[in-house]
Design a protein around this motif. Structure first.
Motif, mmCIF file in Angstrom:
data_model
loop_
_atom_site.group_PDB
_atom_site.id
_atom_site.type_symbol
_atom_site.label_atom_id
_atom_site.label_comp_id
_atom_site.label_asym_id
_atom_site.label_seq_id
_atom_site.Cartn_x
_atom_site.Cartn_y
_atom_site.Cartn_z
ATOM 1 N N UNK A 1 1.349 5.911 -4.946
ATOM 2 C CA UNK A 1 2.627 5.419 -4.419
ATOM 3 C C UNK A 1 2.632 3.913 -4.164
ATOM 4 N N UNK A 2 1.503 3.223 -4.413
ATOM 5 C CA UNK A 2 1.421 1.785 -4.178
ATOM 6 C C UNK A 2 2.197 0.987 -5.222
ATOM 7 N N UNK B 1 0.840 -1.205 0.000
ATOM 8 C CA UNK B 1 0.000 0.000 0.000
ATOM 9 C C UNK B 1 0.873 1.252 0.000
ATOM 10 N N UNK B 2 1.852 1.285 0.882
ATOM 11 C CA UNK B 2 2.868 2.342 1.007
ATOM 12 C C UNK B 2 2.325 3.663 1.523
ATOM 13 N N UNK B 3 1.209 4.128 0.992
ATOM 14 C CA UNK B 3 0.608 5.364 1.486
ATOM 15 C C UNK B 3 -0.601 5.057 2.353
ATOM 16 N N UNK B 4 -1.660 5.862 2.227
ATOM 17 C CA UNK B 4 -2.889 5.610 2.973
ATOM 18 C C UNK B 4 -3.682 4.491 2.331
ATOM 19 N N UNK B 5 -4.351 3.648 3.116
ATOM 20 C CA UNK B 5 -5.081 2.501 2.564
ATOM 21 C C UNK B 5 -6.275 2.878 1.704
ATOM 22 N N UNK B 6 -6.738 4.147 1.784
ATOM 23 C CA UNK B 6 -7.844 4.577 0.939
ATOM 24 C C UNK B 6 -7.518 5.881 0.211
ATOM 25 N N UNK B 7 -6.226 6.160 0.061
ATOM 26 C CA UNK B 7 -5.799 7.396 -0.602
ATOM 27 C C UNK B 7 -5.311 7.129 -2.016
ATOM 28 N N UNK B 8 -5.799 7.923 -2.946
ATOM 29 C CA UNK B 8 -5.386 7.783 -4.345
ATOM 30 C C UNK B 8 -4.141 8.640 -4.562
ATOM 31 N N UNK B 9 -3.011 8.121 -4.041
ATOM 32 C CA UNK B 9 -1.777 8.883 -4.021
ATOM 33 C C UNK B 9 -0.726 8.402 -5.016
ATOM 34 N N UNK C 1 -2.333 2.929 -6.300
ATOM 35 C CA UNK C 1 -2.718 3.757 -5.156
ATOM 36 C C UNK C 1 -2.574 2.976 -3.848
ATOM 37 N N UNK C 2 -3.502 2.081 -3.587
ATOM 38 C CA UNK C 2 -3.445 1.278 -2.362
ATOM 39 C C UNK C 2 -3.816 -0.162 -2.717
#
Length: 298
Positions: free
Chosen positions: A88-89, A78-86, A110-111
């Motif tokens: 970085x996953x 996941x790397x970032x937030x589990x529900x964030x469209x960032x 994302x995650x």
């Protein structure tokens, strides 16, 4: 009855002759064979023994999938937030001995969470999308937007459909011929999914371990392991189910036995994988950032 007199030599001779005649006429049984016949092996106590761990380089790894076709472990980070469209996953490739082969085999997700393989593609849930990745190249070949999706989680396939869960909308969806459909709704906190023999779908939600019918109806196999995460099917009556907080259970004939507890170590047990030929359970440890492999006894 007890005799006070000692037996005579003649008496002993007669007894010996009778015994000898009896054993000579019947089948021969040695003391060793008699003892072996009397001893039965105690059944193995169910449990899990640590074999290896990867380096702590798989950031918030949520899911592990063993692919028999290439002998590779695919790990969703996941790397970032589990529900964030960032963006970085990632997906990593790991050997069956715990060596990280490609840390960033696929990046830009994302995650990513649940994974399954169908038609030479790895399908990965990614918040509100189902992503198809070519196993040969690592290229993302298709992204399926799931209308109304909030928190897509686990995935499994029967070879024709990809089933996947949305934990927050309490829904099981499936992909078939490029189209997304709803299989079952009102499945509270539905997470782990797995296809068994005959294409039967099993799932873990707030009510426990369920066996689904083709129309989305179900029966509850076990109501103790609620809020489960990862699911493995050993046979039609034997399952392994994990809870994210650090618990793994063996469910056999409807009865649950805890076979691993890493809650004190704060080592999570998220969406577990399995190497069937070696009876190895693969545990993504989430915040510990590594995959742990355990030998299973049951």
């Amino acid at each position: 009855m007890k005799f006070s007199a000692k037996p005579s030599i003649l008496h002993l001779f007669c007894i010996g002759a009778i015994v000898g005649l009896a054993t000579g006429c019947g089948p021969s049984t040695t003391n060793q064979e008699s003892e072996s016949a009397a001893v039965t092996e105690a059944p193995n106590e169910p449990g899990m023994e640590l074999l290896w761990e990867t380096p702590a380089e798989l950031t918030t790894n949520e899911s592990v999938h063993f692919e028999a076709g290439d002998g590779i472990l695919y790990v969703a980070n996941i790397e970032g937030g589990p529900d964030e469209k960032d963006g970085v996953g990632s997906i990593s490739k790991v050997s069956t001995s715990g060596e990280i082969l490609e840390r960033d085999w696929v990046s830009g997700l994302h995650a990513p969470k649940g994974m399954t393989v169908m038609n030479d593609h790895l399908y990965v849930t990614d918040i509100d999308e189902l992503v198809a990745i070519d196993l040969a190249t690592g290229e993302i070949t298709e992204t399926y937007e799931v209308e109304g999706a909030v928190f897509l989680n686990d995935a499994t396939s029967d070879g024709e459909k990809v089933y996947f869960s949305d934990m927050r909308t309490n829904t099981i969806h499936y992909l078939e011929d490029g189209e997304i459909h709803t299989f079952a709704s009102e499945q509270k906190n539905i997470n782990g999914l797995r296809i068994g023999n005959g294409g039967i779908l099993y799932g873990l939600d707030a009510e426990g371990l369920k066996q689904y019918n083709s129309d989305g109806s179900f029966e509850i196999i076990n109501s103790e392991v609620t809020g489960g995460d990862g699911l493995i099917i050993l046979d039609e009556k034997t399952f392994i189910a994990s809870r994210w907080a650090g618990e793994v259970y063996l469910v056999q004939d409807g009865t649950a036995t805890k076979i691993l507890d890493t809650t004190k170590e704060e080592s999570n047990t998220a969406d577990i994988g399995f190497i069937p030929d070696e009876n190895i359970v693969l545990v993504p440890t989430f915040f510990k950032n590594k995959v742990a492999a355990y030998s299973l006894t049951y």
